[in-house]
Scaffold this active site. Structure first.
Site, PDB file in Angstrom:
ATOM      1  N   LYS A 156       0.632 118.046  67.438  1.00 38.30           N
ATOM      2  CA  LYS A 156       0.353 119.283  66.719  1.00 38.30           C
ATOM      3  C   LYS A 156       1.634 120.026  66.332  1.00 38.30           C
ATOM      4  O   LYS A 156       1.696 120.685  65.291  1.00 38.30           O
ATOM      5  CB  LYS A 156      -0.540 120.188  67.570  1.00 38.30           C
ATOM      6  CG  LYS A 156      -1.947 119.662  67.757  1.00 38.30           C
ATOM      7  CD  LYS A 156      -2.711 119.607  66.447  1.00 38.30           C
ATOM      8  CE  LYS A 156      -4.177 119.290  66.650  1.00 38.30           C
ATOM      9  NZ  LYS A 156      -4.939 119.299  65.374  1.00 38.30           N
ATOM     10  N   VAL A 164       1.071 114.492  74.654  1.00 40.06           N
ATOM     11  CA  VAL A 164       0.824 113.826  73.374  1.00 40.06           C
ATOM     12  C   VAL A 164       0.157 114.789  72.395  1.00 40.06           C
ATOM     13  O   VAL A 164       0.614 114.958  71.263  1.00 40.06           O
ATOM     14  CB  VAL A 164      -0.043 112.571  73.568  1.00 40.06           C
ATOM     15  CG1 VAL A 164      -0.502 112.020  72.214  1.00 40.06           C
ATOM     16  CG2 VAL A 164       0.733 111.502  74.318  1.00 40.06           C
ATOM     17  N   TYR A 165      -0.911 115.425  72.823  1.00 39.24           N
ATOM     18  CA  TYR A 165      -1.658 116.334  71.942  1.00 39.24           C
ATOM     19  C   TYR A 165      -0.759 117.448  71.414  1.00 39.24           C
ATOM     20  O   TYR A 165      -0.742 117.738  70.209  1.00 39.24           O
ATOM     21  CB  TYR A 165      -2.838 116.912  72.706  1.00 39.24           C
ATOM     22  CG  TYR A 165      -3.725 117.828  71.911  1.00 39.24           C
ATOM     23  CD1 TYR A 165      -4.432 117.360  70.815  1.00 39.24           C
ATOM     24  CD2 TYR A 165      -3.858 119.172  72.263  1.00 39.24           C
ATOM     25  CE1 TYR A 165      -5.256 118.199  70.082  1.00 39.24           C
ATOM     26  CE2 TYR A 165      -4.683 120.022  71.539  1.00 39.24           C
ATOM     27  CZ  TYR A 165      -5.379 119.530  70.453  1.00 39.24           C
ATOM     28  OH  TYR A 165      -6.188 120.363  69.726  1.00 39.24           O
ATOM     29  N   GLY A 166       0.002 118.070  72.313  1.00 41.86           N
ATOM     30  CA  GLY A 166       0.871 119.162  71.906  1.00 41.86           C
ATOM     31  C   GLY A 166       1.978 118.715  70.970  1.00 41.86           C
ATOM     32  O   GLY A 166       2.292 119.393  69.988  1.00 41.86           O
TER      33      GLY A 166
END
Length: 253
Positions: free
Chosen positions: A160, A155-157
């Site tokens: 971003k 999710v984070y990657g």
């Protein structure tokens, strides 16, 4: 006189960590800084630190996942300092986690505070930058998006990476307006990273050992100073780029 004397910046997530370091570095180069974030006590602390060294700053209460807050924060910056030249999109509410553990609400919150907030801020700042003959946008992304082992960073990657694409598009579309748009992908000591390192000393030692320069970055000296360069005339021909500020740990390309 600083290298960016007379410029005005809006920095999100500036109450602590990397955002605070960027705000401080910009202020020391003569930038008037709108310090934006959710926790007012942290904002006032950052403002006080900037004023103590002769800088100019105002606190701006802002939840970047709320559209009205974004509009208000840009308006407060313009009302307080007469315009806006630099936008730093740092704040993001996204946490690591395995894909099977992530609920839809987590992803939606990360998206709203990530690429959607970045797009809203850039659009809101655009006319003000055009009015001043151009400007610089710095969006914070992550080297986690290019890790071979992306476990826990799905999710984070992906959030971003969405921001990285917006940066490339804005750089292409707004270059003729005199607006440069770049990404930085930092590793630096933040309260969250410090907490993790304290709780996981063996993993932390291995993490630092994997950084060619042998240390975790400093928010102001390593990240903030690089942002100063990106916003300066020395970087006037650089746009649409992603700058890895991670001591050589990641593998971009």
């Amino acid at each position: 006189m600083g290298t960016l004397e007379g410029k005005v910046a809006l920095v999100t997530g500036a109450g602590q960590g990397i955002g605070r370091g960027i705000a401080s570095a910009l202020a020391k180069e003569g930038v008037a800084v709108a310090v934006a974030g959710r926790t007012e006590s942290k904002l006032h602390k950052t403002v006080a630190e900037i004023e103590e060294v002769g800088g100019r700053a105002i606190p701006v209460r802002c939840d970047v996942s709320v559209a009205d807050d974004i509009v208000d924060s840009v308006e407060q910056t313009v009302d307080g300092f007469g315009g806006i030249d630099i936008m730093v999109n740092n704040a993001n509410d996204s946490k690591p986690g395995r894909l099977l553990d992530v609920v839809d609400e987590d992803f939606e919150r990360a998206f709203a505070s990530g690429p959607l907030a970045t797009l809203r801020f850039m659009r809101a700042c655009h006319p003000h930058m055009v009015a001043r003959g151009g400007g610089s946008v710095i969006n914070l992304v992550t080297s986690a998006a290019v890790r071979w082992d992306a476990s826990n960073y799905g999710v984070y990657g992906s959030i971003k990476e969405g921001t990285r694409v917006l940066t490339r598009a804005a750089a292409a579309e707004w270059g003729r307006d005199g607006i440069r748009v770049n990404n930085v992908a930092p590793h630096a000591m933040t309260p969250a990273l410090q907490w993790w390192m304290d709780k996981n000393p063996e993993e932390a030692e291995e993490f630092v050992a994997g950084i060619p320069l042998g240390r975790v970055g400093e928010p102001e000296a390593d990240i903030g100073r690089a942002v100063v360069f990106l916003c300066s005339e020395d970087a006037r021909y650089l746009t649409g780029a992603t700058i890895p500020l991670d001591g050589g740990q990641s593998r971009w390309g």
